[in-house]
Motif scaffolding. Structure first.
Motif, short mmCIF file in Angstrom:
data_model
loop_
_atom_site.label_atom_id
_atom_site.label_comp_id
_atom_site.label_asym_id
_atom_site.label_seq_id
_atom_site.Cartn_x
_atom_site.Cartn_y
_atom_site.Cartn_z
N GLY A 222 -7.54 -2.01 -8.93
CA GLY A 222 -6.48 -1.35 -8.16
C GLY A 222 -7.08 -0.41 -7.14
N ILE A 223 -6.27 -0.15 -6.11
CA ILE A 223 -6.70 0.76 -5.05
C ILE A 223 -5.58 1.74 -4.77
CG2 ILE A 223 -7.27 0.92 -2.58
CD1 ILE A 223 -8.48 -1.88 -2.76
N LEU B 1 -7.11 -5.67 0.52
CA LEU B 1 -6.60 -6.75 -0.34
C LEU B 1 -7.75 -7.65 -0.78
CD1 LEU B 1 -3.28 -7.53 1.58
CD2 LEU B 1 -3.50 -6.46 -0.68
N GLY B 2 -8.72 -7.83 0.11
CA GLY B 2 -9.88 -8.65 -0.23
C GLY B 2 -10.73 -8.05 -1.34
N LEU B 3 -10.70 -6.74 -1.48
CA LEU B 3 -11.51 -6.08 -2.52
C LEU B 3 -10.88 -6.21 -3.91
CD1 LEU B 3 -12.43 -2.75 -0.66
CD2 LEU B 3 -13.93 -4.72 -1.10
N LEU B 4 -9.58 -6.57 -3.94
CA LEU B 4 -8.90 -6.63 -5.24
C LEU B 4 -9.26 -7.89 -6.01
CD1 LEU B 4 -5.27 -5.49 -4.25
CD2 LEU B 4 -6.99 -4.15 -5.52
N LYS B 5 -9.36 -7.74 -7.32
CA LYS B 5 -9.46 -8.90 -8.21
C LYS B 5 -8.11 -9.62 -8.21
CE LYS B 5 -12.22 -6.53 -11.76
NZ LYS B 5 -12.15 -6.01 -13.14
N PRO B 6 -8.03 -10.85 -8.70
CA PRO B 6 -6.71 -11.46 -8.91
C PRO B 6 -5.84 -10.52 -9.75
CG PRO B 6 -8.44 -13.06 -9.29
CD PRO B 6 -9.13 -11.74 -9.08
N VAL C 225 0.94 -6.80 7.08
CA VAL C 225 0.48 -7.37 5.82
C VAL C 225 0.54 -8.89 5.90
CG1 VAL C 225 0.79 -7.42 3.32
CG2 VAL C 225 1.46 -5.39 4.61
N PRO C 226 -0.60 -9.55 6.12
CA PRO C 226 -0.60 -11.02 6.12
C PRO C 226 -0.31 -11.51 4.71
CG PRO C 226 -2.64 -10.08 7.01
CD PRO C 226 -1.93 -8.99 6.32
N VAL C 227 0.81 -12.22 4.56
CA VAL C 227 1.30 -12.57 3.23
C VAL C 227 0.30 -13.42 2.43
CG1 VAL C 227 3.10 -13.89 2.05
CG2 VAL C 227 3.72 -12.22 3.77
N PHE C 228 -0.43 -14.27 3.12
CA PHE C 228 -1.37 -15.13 2.39
C PHE C 228 -2.40 -14.31 1.62
CE2 PHE C 228 0.36 -18.63 4.79
CZ PHE C 228 0.37 -19.64 3.82
N ASN C 229 -2.70 -13.12 2.13
CA ASN C 229 -3.67 -12.27 1.43
C ASN C 229 -3.11 -11.71 0.12
OD1 ASN C 229 -4.27 -12.47 4.29
ND2 ASN C 229 -6.02 -11.18 3.84
N LEU D 102 1.33 -5.41 -3.76
CA LEU D 102 1.30 -4.28 -2.84
C LEU D 102 2.45 -3.36 -3.22
CD1 LEU D 102 0.26 -2.92 -0.23
CD2 LEU D 102 1.77 -4.42 1.05
N GLY D 103 2.15 -2.12 -3.54
CA GLY D 103 3.20 -1.21 -3.99
C GLY D 103 3.08 0.15 -3.33
#
Ligand SMILES: NC(=O)c1ccc[n+]([C@@H]2O[C@H](COP(=O)([O-])OP(=O)(O)OC[C@H]3O[C@@H](n4cnc5c(N)ncnc54)[C@H](O)[C@@H]3O)[C@@H](O)[C@H]2O)c1
Ligand SMILES: [Zn+2]
Ligand SMILES: [Zn+2]
Length: 362
Positions: free
Chosen positions: A252-253, A267-272, A288-292, A300-301
């Protein structure tokens, strides 16, 4: 004719307000008034008040809903000077805190769930109409009055000056760490933006036993983040190689950045199943590119301060773990310079106004 800020209530009060609506946000001495202490009210002499970046957004009307004149300040520590006849939890002389909220409906589902911060009828500490129709004024002022429900007990061993920022920066970072399950030992937590909120987020996450990565635009904060604040690693958000090396590594970030920025690398730094939690409140929307989000089922919260029960819990937690903010204590007449420096992130890491000793009341 409507009464003025100076005469609408019986008790004289003094503070520093932004009165111009020209968005310069310059603060100057301001006479106003506070209500008399009613049955459930606690009145306090303000001793210290932190300067949150939200104060800066507001005095400059960056969010578009500033209602001048405005006295900012919602990281307020003080000493009780008077209590109403039905106050149960405080007595004169107690050290107490008031944060972002001074009222809520107390009866909706959110309020009953101790989430006054999500009550649609919440009353914030400054810039909004209170239940009596008068406007609220914040803690850059010599006194405060609030219903005891919105006053928190100050733990004995928590310093008043460096503890003050916990009332906003503390709860705003503690609450999402808890709510989003980022409070477990070994959890990989990223903190973006090493300012007032960010540096407290690092301390809170470390106290929960998390492995903390600071993600910052500036190399200059690296040594301090690792050696002083106790972070475990440090990433420069503008360095593609460093980001590539940390892809899919965080649970989490907490994003505390006050200006518009790209969330794509985060978003790239997050694990699944990782969670990116926004607490910073930039004035313009983020892209926010949805594919990410789709790839890796990411979430995303957002999070907004915390309820009163949790604020007390957070203060007690901070006292137990010796968590305070790193502060620069300033006299009130330095506040405009402090705001200019805050724009440039030129503070390690929170300004706190010594209201008790420096605010003149005539
Ligand atoms: N959600 C809530 O309940 C809540 C509560 C308090 C504050 N806030 C908001 O959180 C934000 C941070 O508040 P703070 O008091 O910590 O502010 P701050 O100025 O102390 O810290 C902000 C940090 O963001 C960094 N930053 C600024 N622009 C950046 C950019 N373009 N890219 C990367 N980093 C950048 C700064 O260097 C600084 O380290 C503000 O927007 C504030 O309004 C939200
Ligand atoms: Zn704040
Ligand atoms: Zn409510």
């Amino acid at each position: 004719m409507a009464k003025s800020a100076e005469t609408e209530h019986p008790v004289k009060a003094y503070g520093w307000a932004a009165t111009a609506s020209d968005t310069t946000g310059l603060l100057s001495p301001f006479k106003f008034s506070r209500r008399a202490t009613s049955d459930k009210d606690v009145r306090l002499k303000v001793l210290y008040c932190g300067i949150c970046h939200s104060d800066l957004h507001m005095i400059k009307n960056e969010w578009g809903f500033t209602n001048y004149p405005i006295i900012p300040g919602h990281e307020i520590v003080g000493e009780v000077t008077e209590i109403g006849s039905k106050v149960e939890n405080f007595k004169v002389g107690d050290k107490v805190g008031v944060g972002v909220l001074v009222g809520s409906c107390r009866s909706c589902a959110r309020c009953c769930d101790n989430l006054e911060n999500h009550c649609t009828k919440q009353v914030q500490t400054y810039n909004v109409p209170n239940f009596d129709g008068t406007k609220t004024y914040g803690g850059y002022s010599e006194s405060m009055v609030a219903d005891e429900h919105f006053v928190v007990r100050w733990p004995d061993n928590l310093p008043l000056d460096s503890g003050a920022p916990l009332l906003c920066a503390g709860i705003t970072t503690y609450s999402p760490l808890r709510h989003f399950g980022l409070d477990k030992p070994g959890t990989k937590v990223g903190v973006v933006g090493l300012g007032g909120l960010g540096h407290v987020a690092v301390k809170m996450a470390k106290a929960f036993g998390a492995h903390v990565t600071v993600i910052s635009t500036s190399e200059t904060k690296k040594q301090e983040a690792l050696e002083k604040l106790g972070a475990d690693s440090f990433l420069i958000s503008r360095d593609p190689e460093q980001l590539q090396g940390a892809v899919s590594s965080l649970d989490g970030i907490i994003d505390t950045v006050s200006a518009t920025h790209s969330v794509v690398p985060l978003l790239g730094l997050l694990k699944p199943d990782g969670k990116l939690v926004m607490v910073g409140a930039p004035e313009t929307p983020l892209e926010v590119p949805v594919f990410n989000l789709l790839r890796g089922r990411k979430i995303l919260g957002g999070s907004n301060i915390g309820g009163l029960k949790e604020t007390q819990e957070m203060l007690d937690f901070a006292a137990k773990h010796n968590i305070t903010a790193d502060v620069e204590v300033i006299p009130v007449d330095y506040v405009n310079t402090a705001m200019d420096r805050l724009v440039k992130s030129d503070v390690r890491y929170r300004f706190v106004i010594d209201v008790g000793n420096t605010l003149r009341t005539e």
